[in-house]
Enzyme design. Sequence first.
Site, PDB file in Angstrom:
ATOM      1  N   ARG A  56      20.229  29.642   9.716  1.00  0.00           N
ATOM      2  CA  ARG A  56      19.351  30.158   8.666  1.00  0.00           C
ATOM      3  C   ARG A  56      18.998  29.060   7.667  1.00  0.00           C
ATOM      4  O   ARG A  56      19.823  28.216   7.328  1.00  0.00           O
ATOM      5  CB  ARG A  56      20.030  31.317   7.932  1.00  0.00           C
ATOM      6  CG  ARG A  56      20.137  32.590   8.749  1.00  0.00           C
ATOM      7  CD  ARG A  56      20.816  33.710   7.975  1.00  0.00           C
ATOM      8  NE  ARG A  56      22.194  33.379   7.638  1.00  0.00           N
ATOM      9  CZ  ARG A  56      22.610  32.990   6.447  1.00  0.00           C
ATOM     10  NH1 ARG A  56      21.748  32.878   5.436  1.00  0.00           N
ATOM     11  NH2 ARG A  56      23.882  32.702   6.237  1.00  0.00           N
ATOM     12  N   LYS A 198      18.332  38.994   9.901  1.00  0.00           N
ATOM     13  CA  LYS A 198      18.877  39.033   8.547  1.00  0.00           C
ATOM     14  C   LYS A 198      17.846  39.450   7.501  1.00  0.00           C
ATOM     15  O   LYS A 198      18.210  39.942   6.428  1.00  0.00           O
ATOM     16  CB  LYS A 198      19.477  37.677   8.187  1.00  0.00           C
ATOM     17  CG  LYS A 198      20.755  37.355   8.969  1.00  0.00           C
ATOM     18  CD  LYS A 198      21.830  38.427   8.798  1.00  0.00           C
ATOM     19  CE  LYS A 198      23.139  38.021   9.467  1.00  0.00           C
ATOM     20  NZ  LYS A 198      24.168  39.090   9.397  1.00  0.00           N
ATOM     21  N   HIS A 217      28.130  44.173   5.399  1.00  0.00           N
ATOM     22  CA  HIS A 217      28.144  43.107   6.396  1.00  0.00           C
ATOM     23  C   HIS A 217      29.501  43.182   7.098  1.00  0.00           C
ATOM     24  O   HIS A 217      30.450  42.494   6.732  1.00  0.00           O
ATOM     25  CB  HIS A 217      27.944  41.749   5.720  1.00  0.00           C
ATOM     26  CG  HIS A 217      27.790  40.615   6.685  1.00  0.00           C
ATOM     27  ND1 HIS A 217      28.241  39.345   6.425  1.00  0.00           N
ATOM     28  CD2 HIS A 217      27.218  40.553   7.914  1.00  0.00           C
ATOM     29  CE1 HIS A 217      27.960  38.551   7.454  1.00  0.00           C
ATOM     30  NE2 HIS A 217      27.345  39.266   8.364  1.00  0.00           N
ATOM     31  N   SER A 235      31.142  34.349   9.029  1.00  0.00           N
ATOM     32  CA  SER A 235      31.017  33.728  10.346  1.00  0.00           C
ATOM     33  C   SER A 235      32.284  32.955  10.691  1.00  0.00           C
ATOM     34  O   SER A 235      32.827  32.222   9.867  1.00  0.00           O
ATOM     35  CB  SER A 235      29.808  32.797  10.361  1.00  0.00           C
ATOM     36  OG  SER A 235      29.689  32.138  11.595  1.00  0.00           O
ATOM     37  N   LYS A 239      34.929  38.642  13.369  1.00  0.00           N
ATOM     38  CA  LYS A 239      34.354  39.967  13.147  1.00  0.00           C
ATOM     39  C   LYS A 239      33.840  40.578  14.451  1.00  0.00           C
ATOM     40  O   LYS A 239      34.120  41.747  14.760  1.00  0.00           O
ATOM     41  CB  LYS A 239      33.227  39.845  12.117  1.00  0.00           C
ATOM     42  CG  LYS A 239      32.555  41.125  11.706  1.00  0.00           C
ATOM     43  CD  LYS A 239      31.898  40.974  10.348  1.00  0.00           C
ATOM     44  CE  LYS A 239      30.992  39.766  10.247  1.00  0.00           C
ATOM     45  NZ  LYS A 239      29.756  39.882  11.064  1.00  0.00           N
ATOM     46  N   THR A 240      33.084  39.806  15.217  1.00  0.00           N
ATOM     47  CA  THR A 240      32.553  40.301  16.486  1.00  0.00           C
ATOM     48  C   THR A 240      33.656  40.411  17.532  1.00  0.00           C
ATOM     49  O   THR A 240      33.775  41.412  18.241  1.00  0.00           O
ATOM     50  CB  THR A 240      31.431  39.375  16.997  1.00  0.00           C
ATOM     51  OG1 THR A 240      30.355  39.396  16.059  1.00  0.00           O
ATOM     52  CG2 THR A 240      30.919  39.832  18.351  1.00  0.00           C
ATOM     53  N   ASP A 254      28.038  43.939  13.318  1.00  0.00           N
ATOM     54  CA  ASP A 254      27.634  43.119  12.168  1.00  0.00           C
ATOM     55  C   ASP A 254      27.139  43.879  10.936  1.00  0.00           C
ATOM     56  O   ASP A 254      27.434  43.468   9.822  1.00  0.00           O
ATOM     57  CB  ASP A 254      26.542  42.141  12.603  1.00  0.00           C
ATOM     58  CG  ASP A 254      26.360  40.996  11.622  1.00  0.00           C
ATOM     59  OD1 ASP A 254      27.363  40.410  11.191  1.00  0.00           O
ATOM     60  OD2 ASP A 254      25.211  40.692  11.284  1.00  0.00           O
ATOM     61  N   ARG A 319      24.410  30.917  20.031  1.00  0.00           N
ATOM     62  CA  ARG A 319      24.392  32.368  19.863  1.00  0.00           C
ATOM     63  C   ARG A 319      23.982  33.083  21.153  1.00  0.00           C
ATOM     64  O   ARG A 319      23.212  32.563  21.964  1.00  0.00           O
ATOM     65  CB  ARG A 319      23.404  32.758  18.765  1.00  0.00           C
ATOM     66  CG  ARG A 319      23.804  32.302  17.372  1.00  0.00           C
ATOM     67  CD  ARG A 319      24.805  33.234  16.750  1.00  0.00           C
ATOM     68  NE  ARG A 319      25.230  32.797  15.429  1.00  0.00           N
ATOM     69  CZ  ARG A 319      25.909  33.563  14.587  1.00  0.00           C
ATOM     70  NH1 ARG A 319      26.237  34.797  14.934  1.00  0.00           N
ATOM     71  NH2 ARG A 319      26.286  33.100  13.406  1.00  0.00           N
TER      72      ARG A 319
END
Length: 531
Positions: A56, A198, A217, A235, A239-240, A254, A319
């Site tokens: 980003r 996002k 988030h 990140s 989390k994933t 997410d 990704r």
Amino acid sequence: MSLPETALAGTGVTTGSTVHANLTAPGLVEHAIRRGEGRLSADGAFMAVTGVHTGRSVQDKFVVDDPEVHNEVWWGKINQPMAPEKFRGLAAKVRNWLGARPVLFTQDLYAGADPAHRIRVRLVTTNAWHALFARNMFIRPLRAELDGFVPDFTILHAPEYEANPAEDGCRSNTCIALSFAAKTILIAGTSYAGEIKKSIFTVMNWLLPARGVMPMHCSANVGRAGDTALFFGLSGTGKTTLSSDPERSLIGDDEHGWSPTGVFNFEGGCYAKVIRLDQDAEPQIWAASHRFGAVLENVVADELGNLDLDDASLTENTRSCYPLEFIPNTVAGGVAGKPRNVVMLTADAFGVLPPISKLTPAQAMYHFLSGYTARVAGTEKGLGKEPQATFSTCFGAPFLPRHPEVYGKMLAERIATDGADCWLVNTGWTGGAYGTGKRMSIHHTRALLRAALDGSLAKVEFVKDPFFGLMMPKSVPHIPAEVLNPRESWADKAAYDATAAKLVGLFEKNFESFAGAVSDEVKAAAIRAAA
């Protein structure tokens, strides 16, 4: 192929060119290959390279300073103001540029699995692979729902268009500009697809608090007993990975909303970081990334398309984007009940936080507003050998258009109303800081999490950590005692004490930024150096 006036209705884009509306994955991949937008992996996933932008463009994100939103936006480095007239001028240029392209692709999609809180999104883009990314990421309406589809928000995606800073009120040739008043998002000068995802998350973070829904988030899953769990984290914290648990059903990886009736996913897909992805440790993500329909960004492969997930030559931020149905055990409809557990993840590269701690509601609020993790060399360019503490309030500061206190108060209210247990989980280092210690075993982390989520961990004896005031389990079956107490995992206890004291000071300094906006209970729970 659709009539332009139908496919582009409500976008302000006019064209006599070809417009492909709502193509499914096979058609989009066919166009993307024919147009030279990328290639297929050996397993059939579409591989795209995003060029100079592999993440980003935080410094190029703007929110239009419309009078009706001025007093409610959290202005600053994250939400930089753009004058309305500058936005109108840039939007006109982007629309004209899009209208002059020989081919456009549009997708009509939903954000928000709960019909009571969803929005309709229309993407207009020049690339088939970006349309596929959006189709994977968002919720795909039934074909019957596409008739008369009127977007609530429009994304005008012009990755090859370069803005003019001198004329357009932006910083560089890249610009991501969001107007809540015009309900329009402009994305120019970047091919990184995460900007699409996002930008809509930012919209949901704006809209939902006014509806009494807390946007988050976080990832979320649910156990066989119907127990919903939330996983907050930045990140690289897991989390994933941790929410994709074969023993539990995934709600989403997410972005979610916490309403008075339960939890719902904002998305219809996953966007997983896959650098050094391990098939044994993360089999679901690995399998989803090795099949037709997935989109791989900046992943390296040989001439036959065989993936090398260890290759970070393009970026560490490789990704994989795939629809939720690529994960075998997902929650149909993306909606579940109220959370029973709230987990806050951190990858502590200093190696001094316990692998799991039980939080009081006040501590949960404190750690939510702190949003701590640590970055290390190898995860981002320009980092040295020492870990760098990162504090991203609400575990998602870059996507918060409103003041953090808005989201913090909503979390406190939800925890109080629904009675969720709260945990802090360190997926970072043990036995020493980064460079000396080793990464926490994912098998230990999963075992501790499962004990927390099934309720058994809450019944063990806890002891207080002297530096951070965290309650650590004294013993857990099959977990070594020195893992549970981080100080015991360090050979050099004096070095642990010095490192822990350093991190305490960093927490204390960061707390100054929000200390004036929290309750006395949260102030009392704050981490601070001993007087």
